[in-house]
Design a protein around this motif. Structure first.
Motif, short mmCIF file in Angstrom:
data_model
loop_
_atom_site.label_atom_id
_atom_site.label_comp_id
_atom_site.label_asym_id
_atom_site.label_seq_id
_atom_site.Cartn_x
_atom_site.Cartn_y
_atom_site.Cartn_z
N SER A 167 41.28 78.97 41.40
CA SER A 167 39.95 78.83 40.80
C SER A 167 40.08 78.54 39.31
N TRP A 168 40.98 79.25 38.63
CA TRP A 168 41.20 79.01 37.20
C TRP A 168 41.73 77.58 36.97
N MET A 169 42.67 77.14 37.82
CA MET A 169 43.22 75.77 37.67
C MET A 169 42.12 74.73 37.84
N HIS A 170 41.21 74.96 38.77
CA HIS A 170 40.12 74.02 39.00
C HIS A 170 39.23 73.92 37.76
N LYS A 171 38.89 75.07 37.19
CA LYS A 171 38.05 75.08 35.98
C LYS A 171 38.78 74.43 34.80
N TRP A 172 40.09 74.66 34.70
CA TRP A 172 40.86 74.05 33.63
C TRP A 172 40.88 72.53 33.79
#
Length: 198
Positions: A167-172
């Protein structure tokens, strides 16, 4: 005879006057001497009383000085920004750290606090800050390519932690895409907008 009486009276008067002047001058000297001695005695007593009171108050002056220094220190601590919290309070915020950070193993050594960052790279600066905040945590060395490093992380994380990391990678990725517009779109916008001739 009248003259003799006058002489006698004047001799007696002058001797009485002379005796009176001598007594007066002696009394004047005694009065001045006693007045001066009283003044000196009062000055000495005044100095002694002053020294006594200063000595009595020195303990209270020390207490007031310590209290004032303590209050100044507390005021300075209140003015410090929230990021300058003591280390023991920073450990309490570990609950709010990302899940991927919680599974890292503990570091064996505590000498990380004294070292400076390896370089001025952002990665080294962030590692240094994390090691200062959480000295027992280690950051894994990922020396493979991107896909190899992601596979290594995937195998070391739980399913919940991996989902949070994805999820963090997607937002980044979305942030990076929004930050850098597509160069092809820039070229099309330039062609579509004719230049104004002045």
């Amino acid at each position: 005879m009248a003259e003799e009486q006058r002489d006698l009276i004047s001799d007696r008067a002058s001797s009485v006057l002379a005796a009176g002047d001598t007594q007066r001058s002696m009394w004047g000297r005694k009065a001045a001497l006693s007045g001066l001695s009283i003044l000196v005695a009062l000055l000495i007593v005044g100095q002694a009383v002053t020294i006594y009171f200063v000595y009595q108050q020195s303990g209270q002056i020390e207490k007031l000085t310590k209290t004032s220094q303590t209050l100044q220190l507390e005021a300075l601590q209140r003015k410090l920004p929230a990021s300058a919290k003591p280390v023991n309070k920073m450990k309490m915020t570990m609950v709010n750290t990302p899940l991927a950070m919680r599974v890292l193993p503990l570091a064996p050594a505590m000498d990380v606090m004294d070292t400076a960052p390896a370089s001025n790279k952002i990665e080294d600066q962030v590692k240094h800050l994390l090691q200062q905040s959480y000295p027992r945590k280690t950051i894994p060395e990922l020396k493979d390519d991107v896909m190899g490093n992601l596979k290594s992380l995937r195998s070391s994380l739980t399913d919940v932690d991996w989902k949070a990391f994805e999820s963090w990678m997607h937002k980044w990725l979305l942030f990076e895409m929004a930050r850098k517009p597509n160069p092809d779109e820039k070229a099309e916008k330039r062609k579509a907008t004719p230049a104004l001739k002045g």
